[in-house]
Scaffold this motif. Structure first.
Motif, PDB file in Angstrom:
ATOM      1  N   SER A 106       1.531   6.894  -4.005  1.00  0.00           N
ATOM      2  CA  SER A 106       1.976   7.399  -5.308  1.00  0.00           C
ATOM      3  C   SER A 106       1.373   8.760  -5.610  1.00  0.00           C
ATOM      4  O   SER A 106       2.061   9.653  -6.135  1.00  0.00           O
ATOM      5  CB  SER A 106       1.594   6.401  -6.406  1.00  0.00           C
ATOM      6  OG  SER A 106       2.251   5.176  -6.229  1.00  0.00           O
TER       7      SER A 106
ATOM      8  N   ALA B  17       3.670  12.100  -5.902  1.00  0.00           N
ATOM      9  CA  ALA B  17       3.611  12.820  -7.178  1.00  0.00           C
ATOM     10  C   ALA B  17       3.248  14.290  -6.963  1.00  0.00           C
ATOM     11  O   ALA B  17       3.853  15.188  -7.565  1.00  0.00           O
ATOM     12  CB  ALA B  17       2.591  12.160  -8.108  1.00  0.00           C
TER      13      ALA B  17
ATOM     14  N   PRO C  59       5.608   7.068 -10.187  1.00  0.00           N
ATOM     15  CA  PRO C  59       4.214   7.067  -9.707  1.00  0.00           C
ATOM     16  C   PRO C  59       3.214   7.060 -10.854  1.00  0.00           C
ATOM     17  O   PRO C  59       2.118   6.504 -10.723  1.00  0.00           O
ATOM     18  CB  PRO C  59       4.119   8.352  -8.882  1.00  0.00           C
ATOM     19  CG  PRO C  59       5.206   9.235  -9.385  1.00  0.00           C
ATOM     20  CD  PRO C  59       6.305   8.298  -9.784  1.00  0.00           C
TER      21      PRO C  59
ATOM     22  N   ILE D 264       2.730   3.405 -11.822  1.00  0.00           N
ATOM     23  CA  ILE D 264       1.969   2.690 -10.787  1.00  0.00           C
ATOM     24  C   ILE D 264       0.489   3.080 -10.832  1.00  0.00           C
ATOM     25  O   ILE D 264      -0.401   2.214 -10.787  1.00  0.00           O
ATOM     26  CB  ILE D 264       2.550   2.996  -9.387  1.00  0.00           C
ATOM     27  CG1 ILE D 264       3.945   2.367  -9.254  1.00  0.00           C
ATOM     28  CG2 ILE D 264       1.632   2.473  -8.281  1.00  0.00           C
ATOM     29  CD1 ILE D 264       4.691   2.798  -8.003  1.00  0.00           C
TER      30      ILE D 264
ATOM     31  N   SER E 287      -7.150   7.776 -10.268  1.00  0.00           N
ATOM     32  CA  SER E 287      -5.750   7.344 -10.312  1.00  0.00           C
ATOM     33  C   SER E 287      -5.298   7.104 -11.745  1.00  0.00           C
ATOM     34  O   SER E 287      -4.170   7.457 -12.118  1.00  0.00           O
ATOM     35  CB  SER E 287      -5.562   6.060  -9.489  1.00  0.00           C
ATOM     36  OG  SER E 287      -5.782   6.308  -8.121  1.00  0.00           O
TER      37      SER E 287
ATOM     38  N   GLY F  99      -2.336   9.147 -13.409  1.00  0.00           N
ATOM     39  CA  GLY F  99      -1.197   8.367 -13.878  1.00  0.00           C
ATOM     40  C   GLY F  99      -0.856   8.660 -15.325  1.00  0.00           C
ATOM     41  O   GLY F  99       0.318   8.828 -15.680  1.00  0.00           O
TER      42      GLY F  99
ATOM     43  N   THR G 145       0.165  10.833   1.204  1.00  0.00           N
ATOM     44  CA  THR G 145       1.314   9.963   1.481  1.00  0.00           C
ATOM     45  C   THR G 145       1.183   9.321   2.854  1.00  0.00           C
ATOM     46  O   THR G 145       1.340   8.097   3.004  1.00  0.00           O
ATOM     47  CB  THR G 145       2.631  10.759   1.398  1.00  0.00           C
ATOM     48  OG1 THR G 145       2.725  11.400   0.131  1.00  0.00           O
ATOM     49  CG2 THR G 145       3.828   9.839   1.587  1.00  0.00           C
TER      50      THR G 145
END
Length: 241
Positions: free
Chosen positions: A18, A22, A51, A54, A84, A88, A222
């Motif tokens: 994610s 992103a 993303p 998530i 994260s 996010g 990724t």
């Protein structure tokens, strides 16, 4: 080594994917914006929102529950969980801003199929919309650099020997410590560059450097996440009691 997997959870696989997607999406968005090819903003809003959702969900859970501490990696709960969560939430904020901007253009009678017109409007308004978010982005960028420094200083991130591929370097902890620390720090540098350059007339050299840094780190995050779907499944299989 035996790990009681029923007592913990490991999901930095989808977190890594994610993050990478992103970052690459942001790079692609600004490349198309620069080329006056941004049209329908709703699609981009959803593209950032997926993303973002998530990372917010998994980052919040990891930040509050520290699942990785149960298998001996409590520092990863801070490094991966909190970063994260922050990314996010920022992505969700961008999602809301783009969605509202799309609705605003529609109400003004702007044709969303006219990519050149939409792009020109966005170039003028987007820096002002993102500027308030940039302060938090700079702080988190510096935090990622600090995490990278911690990774090298304390030789973190070494995979256990039971993990396929990554476990081959278990006897050489500085290998993965250096790799992950550089990746974290470079991602943080990109965040700082992005935030500082939120201007109606951005510095082109800084924008190109930002694009290069986030293209490289986006691909690596990724690919690393995709690889971990194999290596983490292998680790679970090799350590089940």
């Amino acid at each position: 080594m035996v790990i009681h997997w029923e007592t913990t959870a490991v999901y930095n696989t989808i977190m890594s994917v994610s993050v990478g997607v992103a970052l690459l999406s942001i790079v692609k968005f600004y490349s198309q914006l620069h080329a006056n090819k941004i049209g329908h903003l709703e699609g981009w809003a959803i593209g950032f929102g997926i993303p973002g959702f998530i990372l917010t969900l998994t980052g919040l859970h990891m930040t509050l529950t520290w699942p990785l501490s149960k298998i001996g990696f409590p520092f990863d709960d801070i490094i991966f969980g909190e970063s994260s969560l922050a990314f996010g939430v920022l992505l969700l904020a961008i999602t809301i801003l783009l969605w509202r901007k799309a609705n605003s253009y529609i109400k003004q009678g702007i044709d969303m199929n006219d990519a050149a017109l939409v792009s020109e409007n966005l170039k003028r308004s987007l820096p002002h919309l993102l500027k308030p978010l940039s302060y938090f982005a700079i702080a988190m960028g510096c935090s990622l650099i600090a995490m990278g420094c911690a990774g090298v200083t304390f030789q973190l991130f070494a995979a256990p020997p039971e993990e396929p591929i990554s476990g081959l370097f278990a006897a050489y902890p500085m290998v993965e410590a250096t790799f992950m620390s550089i990746l974290l720090a470079l991602t943080g540098v990109g965040a700082i560059l992005f935030a500082v350059n939120q201007k109606e007339k951005p510095n082109e050299s800084m924008a190109k450097l930002n694009k290069g840094v986030w293209t490289i780190t986006g691909i690596i995050w990724t690919a690393f996440g995709i690889m971990n779907y194999f290596t983490h499944i292998g680790l679970i299989v090799n350590t089940m009691g």
